[in-house]
Design a protein around this motif. Structure first.
Motif, PDB file in Angstrom:
ATOM      1  N   ASN A   1      81.416  57.195  17.760  1.00  0.00           N
ATOM      2  CA  ASN A   1      81.038  57.217  19.164  1.00  0.00           C
ATOM      3  C   ASN A   1      79.593  57.702  19.290  1.00  0.00           C
ATOM      4  O   ASN A   1      79.320  58.889  19.228  1.00  0.00           O
ATOM      5  CB  ASN A   1      81.981  58.127  19.942  1.00  0.00           C
ATOM      6  CG  ASN A   1      81.715  58.123  21.420  1.00  0.00           C
ATOM      7  OD1 ASN A   1      80.836  57.435  21.910  1.00  0.00           O
ATOM      8  ND2 ASN A   1      82.493  58.914  22.146  1.00  0.00           N
TER       9      ASN A   1
ATOM     10  N   THR B   1      77.773  57.790  21.880  1.00  0.00           N
ATOM     11  CA  THR B   1      77.492  58.456  23.152  1.00  0.00           C
ATOM     12  C   THR B   1      77.780  59.950  23.084  1.00  0.00           C
ATOM     13  O   THR B   1      77.391  60.682  23.980  1.00  0.00           O
ATOM     14  CB  THR B   1      78.313  57.833  24.300  1.00  0.00           C
ATOM     15  OG1 THR B   1      79.702  57.966  24.015  1.00  0.00           O
ATOM     16  CG2 THR B   1      77.947  56.366  24.484  1.00  0.00           C
ATOM     17  N   CYS B   2      78.414  60.403  22.022  1.00  0.00           N
ATOM     18  CA  CYS B   2      78.704  61.827  21.834  1.00  0.00           C
ATOM     19  C   CYS B   2      77.397  62.570  21.596  1.00  0.00           C
ATOM     20  O   CYS B   2      76.554  62.135  20.810  1.00  0.00           O
ATOM     21  CB  CYS B   2      79.640  62.020  20.647  1.00  0.00           C
ATOM     22  SG  CYS B   2      79.963  63.753  20.260  1.00  0.00           S
ATOM     23  N   SER B   3      77.210  63.697  22.259  1.00  0.00           N
ATOM     24  CA  SER B   3      75.959  64.447  22.128  1.00  0.00           C
ATOM     25  C   SER B   3      75.799  65.069  20.743  1.00  0.00           C
ATOM     26  O   SER B   3      74.706  65.464  20.368  1.00  0.00           O
ATOM     27  CB  SER B   3      75.867  65.524  23.195  1.00  0.00           C
ATOM     28  OG  SER B   3      76.899  66.471  23.019  1.00  0.00           O
ATOM     29  N   HIS B   4      76.868  65.149  19.966  1.00  0.00           N
ATOM     30  CA  HIS B   4      76.796  65.724  18.626  1.00  0.00           C
ATOM     31  C   HIS B   4      76.518  64.670  17.566  1.00  0.00           C
ATOM     32  O   HIS B   4      76.345  65.002  16.402  1.00  0.00           O
ATOM     33  CB  HIS B   4      78.099  66.453  18.277  1.00  0.00           C
ATOM     34  CG  HIS B   4      78.383  67.601  19.194  1.00  0.00           C
ATOM     35  ND1 HIS B   4      77.610  68.728  19.217  1.00  0.00           N
ATOM     36  CD2 HIS B   4      79.342  67.773  20.129  1.00  0.00           C
ATOM     37  CE1 HIS B   4      78.093  69.553  20.120  1.00  0.00           C
ATOM     38  NE2 HIS B   4      79.137  69.000  20.687  1.00  0.00           N
ATOM     39  N   HIS B   5      76.463  63.395  17.947  1.00  0.00           N
ATOM     40  CA  HIS B   5      76.218  62.321  16.994  1.00  0.00           C
ATOM     41  C   HIS B   5      74.807  62.443  16.438  1.00  0.00           C
ATOM     42  O   HIS B   5      73.877  62.849  17.133  1.00  0.00           O
ATOM     43  CB  HIS B   5      76.413  60.956  17.671  1.00  0.00           C
ATOM     44  CG  HIS B   5      76.586  59.845  16.698  1.00  0.00           C
ATOM     45  ND1 HIS B   5      75.528  59.194  16.135  1.00  0.00           N
ATOM     46  CD2 HIS B   5      77.700  59.273  16.185  1.00  0.00           C
ATOM     47  CE1 HIS B   5      75.965  58.264  15.328  1.00  0.00           C
ATOM     48  NE2 HIS B   5      77.292  58.294  15.341  1.00  0.00           N
TER      49      HIS B   5
END
Length: 57
Positions: A42, A44-48
């Motif tokens: 994903n 769109t995850c800020s942790h990506h």
């Protein structure tokens, strides 16, 4: 009306202060590095990893 504005200003101030205090809190020992997260695809995850800024030393 003035009371409502004072309450709103108080709540916003409390939110900002707690946000800043939280940013200053050190990570606990043993906390995994989220930039190494590979749990999902994903983006769109800020942790990506695509959202992580490179640090220039």
């Amino acid at each position: 009306m003035i009371t409502a504005l004072l309450w709103m200003a108080l709540l916003v101030t409390i939110y900002i202060m707690t946000y800043l205090w939280n940013k200053k809190t050190p990570k606990p020992e043993g906390c995994e590095e989220m930039s190494e997260c590979s749990g999902c695809a994903n983006i769109t995850c800020s942790h990506h990893s695509v959202h992580q800024k490179e640090e220039n030393i």
